[in-house]
Design a protein around this motif. Structure first.
Motif, short mmCIF file in Angstrom:
data_model
loop_
_atom_site.label_atom_id
_atom_site.label_comp_id
_atom_site.label_asym_id
_atom_site.label_seq_id
_atom_site.Cartn_x
_atom_site.Cartn_y
_atom_site.Cartn_z
N ALA A 140 -69.76 -27.24 -26.78
CA ALA A 140 -70.80 -28.23 -27.05
C ALA A 140 -70.22 -29.49 -27.70
CB ALA A 140 -71.88 -27.63 -27.94
N ILE A 141 -69.27 -29.32 -28.60
CA ILE A 141 -68.74 -30.49 -29.31
C ILE A 141 -67.85 -31.34 -28.40
CG2 ILE A 141 -66.60 -29.60 -30.34
CD1 ILE A 141 -67.72 -30.83 -33.01
N ASP B 46 -62.85 -36.16 -22.55
CA ASP B 46 -63.43 -36.67 -21.31
C ASP B 46 -64.69 -37.50 -21.50
OD1 ASP B 46 -61.43 -35.23 -19.98
OD2 ASP B 46 -62.67 -33.42 -19.92
N ASN B 47 -65.47 -37.22 -22.52
CA ASN B 47 -66.79 -37.84 -22.70
C ASN B 47 -66.85 -38.69 -23.96
OD1 ASN B 47 -67.72 -36.32 -20.44
ND2 ASN B 47 -67.93 -34.56 -21.79
#
Length: 96
Positions: free
Chosen positions: A39-40, A89-90
């Motif tokens: 999630a993190i 990536d995000n």
């Protein structure tokens, strides 16, 4: 390692977030840490709640989660833990 200015910025960003995970009487385990890591990576910044039935100290829980997820502990306030980890990536949060 985050400096005070960065922690203050992250606290302001986390203010409106709702906790995603809860740590209860089972405490911190590998299953929980695996989910927090996943999630993190997507969110970068997240809150975790420590329930009243958790037998461990909230500061010990916070350290265990931060270490297990390779994240930075931003804040422990009340029963809420705020964690931050820069995403590969995000990346959406730009620290000052």
């Amino acid at each position: 390692m985050l400096n005070n200015k960065q922690k203050k910025f992250l606290r302001s960003q986390a203010h409106h977030l709702n906790p995603i995970f809860q740590v209860g009487k089972g405490g911190v385990n590998d299953h929980l840490i695996t989910h927090i890591k996943e999630a993190i990576e997507v969110r970068e910044l997240m809150k975790v709640t420590v329930l009243n039935n958790c037998v461990e100290d909230k500061h010990e829980v916070a350290e265990a989660l931060a270490t297990g997820a390779s994240a930075e502990l931003v804040q422990v306030i009340g029963k809420v833990i705020v964690l931050y980890k820069e995403s590969k990536d995000n990346k959406t949060i730009v620290l000052p």
